[in-house]
Each structure stands twice: as structure tokens, then as C-alpha cells.
Design an enzyme around this catalytic site. Sequence first.
Site, PDB file in Angstrom:
ATOM      1  CG  ASN A   1      -4.473   6.195  13.651  1.00  0.00           C
ATOM      2  OD1 ASN A   1      -5.059   7.229  13.917  1.00  0.00           O
ATOM      3  ND2 ASN A   1      -3.277   6.173  13.099  1.00  0.00           N
TER       4      ASN A   1
ATOM      5  CD  GLU B   1      -2.706  -1.120   2.558  1.00  0.00           C
ATOM      6  OE1 GLU B   1      -3.759  -1.750   2.542  1.00  0.00           O
ATOM      7  OE2 GLU B   1      -2.310  -0.506   3.560  1.00  0.00           O
TER       8      GLU B   1
ATOM      9  CB  CYS C   1       2.733   7.664   3.038  1.00  0.00           C
ATOM     10  SG  CYS C   1       3.002   6.430   4.326  1.00  0.00           S
TER      11      CYS C   1
ATOM     12  CB  SER D   1       8.442   4.723  16.111  1.00  0.00           C
ATOM     13  OG  SER D   1       8.033   5.164  14.851  1.00  0.00           O
ATOM     14  CG  LEU D   2      11.397   7.160  22.371  1.00  0.00           C
ATOM     15  CD1 LEU D   2      12.557   6.214  22.115  1.00  0.00           C
ATOM     16  CD2 LEU D   2      11.932   8.514  22.851  1.00  0.00           C
ATOM     17  CG  HIS D   3       5.689   4.661  19.997  1.00  0.00           C
ATOM     18  ND1 HIS D   3       5.045   5.728  19.414  1.00  0.00           N
ATOM     19  CD2 HIS D   3       6.066   3.857  18.971  1.00  0.00           C
ATOM     20  CE1 HIS D   3       5.028   5.563  18.102  1.00  0.00           C
ATOM     21  NE2 HIS D   3       5.645   4.449  17.808  1.00  0.00           N
TER      22      HIS D   3
ATOM     23  CD  GLU E   1      12.101  -0.152  11.291  1.00  0.00           C
ATOM     24  OE1 GLU E   1      11.137   0.463  11.803  1.00  0.00           O
ATOM     25  OE2 GLU E   1      13.130   0.434  10.917  1.00  0.00           O
TER      26      GLU E   1
ATOM     27  CB  SER F   1       8.992   6.615  10.166  1.00  0.00           C
ATOM     28  OG  SER F   1       8.482   6.220  11.429  1.00  0.00           O
TER      29      SER F   1
ATOM     30  CB  CYS G   1       4.662  -2.261  17.382  1.00  0.00           C
ATOM     31  SG  CYS G   1       6.378  -1.957  16.926  1.00  0.00           S
TER      32      CYS G   1
ATOM     33  CB  CYS H   1       5.990  -4.805  10.071  1.00  0.00           C
ATOM     34  SG  CYS H   1       7.421  -4.108  10.942  1.00  0.00           S
TER      35      CYS H   1
ATOM     36  CB  CYS I   1       0.283   5.694  10.529  1.00  0.00           C
ATOM     37  SG  CYS I   1       1.462   6.208   9.315  1.00  0.00           S
TER      38      CYS I   1
ATOM     39  CB  CYS J   1       1.565  -1.367  14.650  1.00  0.00           C
ATOM     40  SG  CYS J   1       1.835  -1.262  12.878  1.00  0.00           S
TER      41      CYS J   1
HETATM   42  N1  SAH Z   1       8.008   0.860  11.009  1.00  0.00           N
HETATM   43  C1  SAH Z   1       8.215   2.248  11.042  1.00  0.00           C
HETATM   44  C2  SAH Z   1       7.395   3.029  10.052  1.00  0.00           C
HETATM   45  C3  SAH Z   1       5.940   2.649   9.856  1.00  0.00           C
HETATM   46  S1  SAH Z   1       4.804   2.992  11.124  1.00  0.00           S
HETATM   47  C4  SAH Z   1       8.002   2.773  12.444  1.00  0.00           C
HETATM   48  O1  SAH Z   1       7.486   2.055  13.278  1.00  0.00           O
HETATM   49  O2  SAH Z   1       8.414   3.912  12.682  1.00  0.00           O
HETATM   50  C5  SAH Z   1       4.597   4.772  11.082  1.00  0.00           C
HETATM   51  C6  SAH Z   1       4.210   5.348  12.439  1.00  0.00           C
HETATM   52  O3  SAH Z   1       2.871   5.004  12.817  1.00  0.00           O
HETATM   53  C7  SAH Z   1       5.103   4.869  13.569  1.00  0.00           C
HETATM   54  O4  SAH Z   1       5.460   5.929  14.417  1.00  0.00           O
HETATM   55  C8  SAH Z   1       4.195   3.902  14.270  1.00  0.00           C
HETATM   56  O5  SAH Z   1       4.611   3.674  15.588  1.00  0.00           O
HETATM   57  C9  SAH Z   1       2.865   4.588  14.180  1.00  0.00           C
HETATM   58  N2  SAH Z   1       1.723   3.719  14.429  1.00  0.00           N
HETATM   59  C10 SAH Z   1       1.639   2.394  14.212  1.00  0.00           C
HETATM   60  N3  SAH Z   1       0.412   1.943  14.552  1.00  0.00           N
HETATM   61  C11 SAH Z   1      -0.281   3.007  14.982  1.00  0.00           C
HETATM   62  C12 SAH Z   1      -1.623   3.182  15.435  1.00  0.00           C
HETATM   63  N4  SAH Z   1      -2.492   2.180  15.460  1.00  0.00           N
HETATM   64  N5  SAH Z   1      -2.002   4.419  15.785  1.00  0.00           N
HETATM   65  C13 SAH Z   1      -1.152   5.456  15.691  1.00  0.00           C
HETATM   66  N6  SAH Z   1       0.106   5.356  15.268  1.00  0.00           N
HETATM   67  C14 SAH Z   1       0.550   4.132  14.904  1.00  0.00           C
HETATM   68 FE1  SF4 Z   2       6.445  -2.442  12.206  1.00  0.00          FE
HETATM   69 FE2  SF4 Z   2       6.423   0.202  12.587  1.00  0.00          FE
HETATM   70 FE3  SF4 Z   2       4.175  -1.267  12.876  1.00  0.00          FE
HETATM   71 FE4  SF4 Z   2       6.138  -1.506  14.671  1.00  0.00          FE
HETATM   72  S1  SF4 Z   2       4.915   0.346  14.240  1.00  0.00           S
HETATM   73  S2  SF4 Z   2       4.997  -3.187  13.717  1.00  0.00           S
HETATM   74  S3  SF4 Z   2       7.924  -1.259  13.394  1.00  0.00           S
HETATM   75  S4  SF4 Z   2       5.292  -0.930  10.995  1.00  0.00           S
END
Ligand code: SAH
Ligand code: SF4
Length: 371
Positions: A320, A119, A132, A244-246, A190, A221, A143, A139, A363, A146
Amino acid sequence: MKKPNFELHIPDGDEGEACYVPVQAPIADVELGDDRKPILLPEPPDELPGKGYRKGQIASWLYKKGAREWEEMTDLPRALREELPRKWRISEFALVQAFPSSDGSVKYLFTLHDGSRTEAVYLPYKDRKTVCISSQVGCPAGCTFCATGKMGFGRNLTGSEILDQILAVAYHQGLAPREIRNVVLMGMGEPLLNYENVAWAVRRMLNKNALAMSPRRITLSTVGIPRGIRRLAEDDLGVKLALSLHAPDDETRQKIIPTAHRYSIAEIMEAVREYFGHTKRRVTIEYTMLQGINDREEQARELARILKGLVAHVNLIPFNPWEGAPVSGSGKKRIQRFAAALEREGVPVTVRWSRGVDVGAACGQLALKNG
Ligand code: SAH
Ligand code: SF4
């Protein structure tokens, strides 16, 4: 479209690129049944077929004019035009479906030649057009918050598949490829776990004979792979880094990000600082706001502490939701309090409002559903 129950600031500066789309209804299924032969795009322009200025002509058709068929290249000799498609194919993709939104953003679902799907999202802004793109099918990082992580890992995208997302989106938007000036590697996957192919694609984006983009307009990212961050610096790709620290501490981070067991925040931040030392480009820290997990004010202060001395900008991302998600998002008030706490500590912060949440196009929601 379902209205969000709160309004947040949508950045229109160069921070806060968001690969989120408000998707309403899919336009009719577009089954192209495209079984064209494997392709050319893996080759850098100087390895294009033909001799001398022919290479330049082909590069210009591909990257400046956005040709998607060899027959379009009318200034090539007929014999060459007939020979080329036997060896090379121009596009990696067949479009499965496009999901247009009310604001002009469009999510594209493509099928690759092995049947995998990927996508990409077109995001028009007032002053720029952004795409994007994905780096992997699914992936491996897994996480918990995600949807792409939940899908598991399919395979790495090849360099040409990564690059072709830009060309294909431009084509379907009726744009010349070079009208896309901004790219964010924030789709599925990733990028630093598919380093070689991502670096290949980035080099094509930067190449003067190809897309001729500025590295400042490419954002990568990452979930935080220290070795990958260092390689980006060594290879001098110059792209903007978003981390992506979180979470501000390892224990919290490990609860939501499996790779955090492998790499500590200290190790990741060391690599990020080195990267900053190399590029002198402000780093974006992404922080998805998860209810009861990472949204306390003291965590904001802790985050400010670990960012001390780094030129960074924090993007707070409202979660999201997706079906079956084991976590839920923080409410507006908590997000605002968290943002205010960061501001008090002198950390620049933006709340990034994700659109398309209701239809699974934001995302972290990208999981290859048709609709
Ligand atoms: N793998 C990479 C890039 C893709 S994800 C990464 O993790 O950085 C892009 C961004 O969306 C990242 O910051 C990720 O943590 C965030 N993300 C993933 N799932 C999400 C969700 N359900 N709600 C909000 N942000 C999310
Ligand atoms: Fe992969 Fe990024 Fe989603 Fe984590 S947030 S599972 S690294 S796409």
C-alpha cells in the site's frame, strides 16, 4: 474512489482478515470535546464498583448493552449512578473523525485523554463483523515500508485503550459490543512490544463476563518478537498468530525490518513452531510484496522451505503506497508468479487485496492523518 488496476482474490474464509478500508470522503468533523474523567475499563468485571450482583449489572451494561454513559444504567440506584462518574469514566475516546467507505468499512480516528490519537477500523464481512485495533501510538519497530513505522513511537496504549477501540467502534456502528465477534490486532503498533497491556485487553475480550469472544476469532499480528510469542503461549491466550515475515532470508529482511537485526528468522520460526505446538492453530505468514526486494520466484521457494513442517498459510499483501515511501510494490504479474511458485511447493497462499489504498487507510498507511 480510484479503481485498482487489477483485481485480486479477496478472501472470505477465516484467513486473510484485512484491516484495510476504502475510504472515500470524511463525514463532517465530529468534535465531541469529550473531557470525561478517567475510567473504569481498566478494571476487570469482578473489580467493578458495587457489590455482588451490582457488578454483574454494570458489566452487562458495559459489555452486553454497550452503555457509554452512567445515566443509561437505569436499574442501578440513583445514588450509585451519581457516585460512579466521579471516580470512573466509561470511554477512553473522543471521536475525531470517521472515514466511511463504500462497502461499509469505516476507519475511526480517536483522541485519547492525553491528546494522543489512535485509529481503529470497522470491517463488515458477509458472515462476521471485525474490528482492527491498534496497540501503540505509532510504532518503535520502524519497518521501512510502513507509514506507522515512519511516524516513530508515541507511547503504548493502555489495556483499556486497546479494549475500548472495540466498544467505541461498536457504539458508533450502533451495535452491541458482543456483535463484534472478530478482532485483529493489525492496526498501529507492534502488539508484542506492549505485551502486558495487549494481554490485559485480550483477557477482557475472552472474559465470559466481558466480551466473551472466542480466541480463534482474535488474530495478533507481529513483526516477530520471539519472547513475546513464547509469552503468548505461556499465558495460554490461545489467539491466532500472524507473523509478518516479508522475506525468506535474514539479509533481505534486515533491509526492510530493523528488528530483524535483533532476531533472526531461525529464532522467530522456532518460537512460532512452539506456538503452533501449543495452540495447534494454523499460523498466518504475512508477506508484503515489494518490488525488487522480496518478490523473486526463488525467494518464494526459499519461503516454502522455511515453512516446511509448519501448518501455515501465506498471505501475500500488495504494497500500500504512502507518500515518501522508500520502496514500491510488486506488480500484479510478479505477485501472481510468486503465489504460483508457493503453490507449486504445496504452500497454501492467498493474495490479500488491500482496499482504501488511495486514501491512506490501509494497513501500514495508518499514520493519523485527518483525511
Ligand atoms: N506491527 C504488527 C501489526 C501491524 S501491521 C506487524 O507488523 O505485524 C499489519 C500488517 O501490515 C503487517 O503484516 C505489516 O507488515 C503490513 N504492512 C505494513 N505496512 C504496509 C504497507 N505499506 N503495505 C502493505 N502492508 C503493510
Ligand atoms: Fe510496526 Fe508493524 Fe509497521 Fe513494522 S509493520 S513498523 S512492526 S506497525
